[in-house]
Design a protein around this motif. Structure first.
Motif, PDB file in Angstrom:
ATOM      1  N   LEU A   1      49.953  18.356  16.973  1.00  0.00           N
ATOM      2  CA  LEU A   1      48.808  17.454  17.054  1.00  0.00           C
ATOM      3  C   LEU A   1      47.701  18.172  17.821  1.00  0.00           C
ATOM      4  N   ILE A   2      46.496  18.190  17.260  1.00  0.00           N
ATOM      5  CA  ILE A   2      45.396  18.997  17.795  1.00  0.00           C
ATOM      6  C   ILE A   2      44.363  18.080  18.440  1.00  0.00           C
ATOM      7  N   TYR A   3      44.141  18.276  19.725  1.00  0.00           N
ATOM      8  CA  TYR A   3      43.190  17.454  20.484  1.00  0.00           C
ATOM      9  C   TYR A   3      41.765  17.714  19.972  1.00  0.00           C
ATOM     10  N   GLU A   4      40.939  16.678  19.972  1.00  0.00           N
ATOM     11  CA  GLU A   4      39.600  16.762  19.375  1.00  0.00           C
ATOM     12  C   GLU A   4      38.697  17.801  20.041  1.00  0.00           C
ATOM     13  N   LYS A   5      38.981  18.176  21.292  1.00  0.00           N
ATOM     14  CA  LYS A   5      38.139  19.178  21.961  1.00  0.00           C
ATOM     15  C   LYS A   5      38.643  20.602  21.745  1.00  0.00           C
ATOM     16  N   SER A   6      39.719  20.728  20.982  1.00  0.00           N
ATOM     17  CA  SER A   6      40.246  22.052  20.669  1.00  0.00           C
ATOM     18  C   SER A   6      39.403  22.711  19.589  1.00  0.00           C
ATOM     19  N   GLY A   7      39.356  24.028  19.615  1.00  0.00           N
ATOM     20  CA  GLY A   7      38.587  24.762  18.617  1.00  0.00           C
ATOM     21  C   GLY A   7      39.159  24.634  17.218  1.00  0.00           C
TER      22      GLY A   7
END
Length: 411
Positions: free
Chosen positions: A288-294
């Protein structure tokens, strides 16, 4: 060393308790096989049947292609390491390791050579004159291993040998056992309820539940391609997240929340028989990729919003527990992100790691097994008209395992 083959092995105790159902596996020479599953799943019972400590109710056990069902334990040429060290407290380390050879009247010179050779492998040479009470827990477990190594058996059986050690020592001993296995080259069958032990030590894993094999495969394969929801939830820390919903109009629509998760072309082809039907989306916390991740933008069409709960701080990473309706979702991400002040979080699912399961049967939907199926469970009623739930029907996959287990096995 040896090969081991179990063919439809069953264990039924007095009173009709069916502890192990149709257990079949071929174990190659020098393999390190781990039986893993929750307490009561039948893994230790299976190990004890291989050792000859439990009678096989029906089915066949072969060691080096010789039928061993009726062979006495001493005639199976196996060595077993138990959870307790079972060392003789009045004997030195040397004599503990040599004792079984003395009983067999092995020449003294050969006993000395075997003991000292095993002690060198186990790094016990400085402790040969000590008694068990002067050793640490890890050293005692190495002595127990040494006692088995000197016998040079065809097969090593280990029944949760690290359970009595503290967490730090368990990690160290895991590496030790893998190193010893590589040096000795023994066929090894290892039982544990700890899936981390299974993942880090095994050449292949056998996942069990309720006496049934759920999946057999290499650790990485089972982790990436679990055969059913039980395996997906049991293997991996934290466990895989599950979202229940439906497939409609090119999207997976979760039961809760306002978001639709876009499906890729490959996923739509996989789910072509599930349009308008219930499925379960599985995604591991680290995928799961956090929204502030590139990386978020690439997978933004697979994003959804969660309500933030507690945060577990684990040094360089954090596990963020969130909610989506009744589902608990865990996100595993870098501790550089400060989410303490966020009431909600938006995350995207890495589409390469999304897995889908039939909600009715709990089976993984794969290219080989993507026909829609309903679980077929007909409840039986007792004389008071109360539903009788047989143990094997508590897990739907158990009823289907014999039919599909070969499809989800990978040697």
């Amino acid at each position: 060393m040896a090969t081991v083959r179990l063919v439809n092995v069953n264990k039924v105790y007095d009173g009709g308790v069916h502890a192990v159902h149709d257990f079949s596996i071929d174990i190659d020479d020098k393999e390190f096989i781990v039986f893993v599953g929750p307490s009561g799943c039948g893994k230790s019972t299976t190990l004890r049947m291989i050792a000859g400590l439990e009678e096989i109710s029906y089915g066949e056990l072969y060691i080096d292609d010789k039928l061993m069902n009726s062979a006495a334990p001493k005639d199976r040429d196996i060595a077993m390491v138990f959870q307790s060290y079972a060392l003789y407290p009045q004997m030195t380390v040397y004599n503990n390791m040599a004792y079984a050879l003395k009983l067999r009247k092995v020449p003294k010179a050969e006993i000395d050579e075997r003991v000292r050779s095993a002690a060198e492998i186990l790094k016990l040479t400085p402790y040969l004159d000590r008694k068990p009470r002067a050793l640490s827990g890890g050293q005692r477990q190495r002595v127990a291993l040494g006692r088995s190594i000197v016998r040079r058996p065809k097969v090593f059986l280990m029944d949760e040998p690290l359970s009595n050690l503290d967490a730090k020592l368990r990690v160290a001993m895991r590496s030790e056992i893998v190193r010893i296995h590589r040096e000795v080259g023994a066929t090894t069958i290892y039982v544990t309820h700890d899936q981390i032990e299974a993942m880090t030590m095994a050449s292949r894993i056998v996942v069990m539940k309720d006496g049934f094999i759920q999946q057999i495969g290499e650790p990485d394969y089972i982790y990436r391609y679990p055969a059913n929801m039980f395996v997906a939830g049991f293997i991996g820390t934290p466990a895989m997240n599950f979202l229940h919903g439906t497939v409609e109009g090119g999207y997976f629509i979760p039961d809760a929340g306002k978001d639709k998760i876009a499906l890729t072309k490959d996923q739509l082809k996989l789910l072509e028989n599930y349009i308008g039907r219930r499925v379960v989306l599985g995604i591991r916390p680290e995928n799961l990729i956090y929204e502030k991740s590139g990386r978020y933008e690439k997978y933004s069409k697979q994003s959804f919003e969660l309500v933030r709960g507690i945060t577990e701080k684990l040094g360089d990473i954090i596990n963020v527990h969130c909610g989506l309706g009744d589902a608990e979702i865990i996100i595993k991400m870098s501790s550089k992100y400060n989410v303490e002040d966020c009431k909600t979080l938006r995350v995207a699912a890495d589409s390469d790691y999304m897995r889908f399961f039939n909600e009715s049967t709990t089976l993984a939907i794969t290219a080989e097994h993507k026909e829609y199926e309903e679980a077929e469970v007909t409840p039986e009623l007792d004389e008071d008209n109360v539903v009788i739930i047989e143990p094997e029907k508590e897990n739907i996959f158990s009823r289907l395992s014999a039919k599909i287990k070969d499809k989800f096995s990978k040697k």
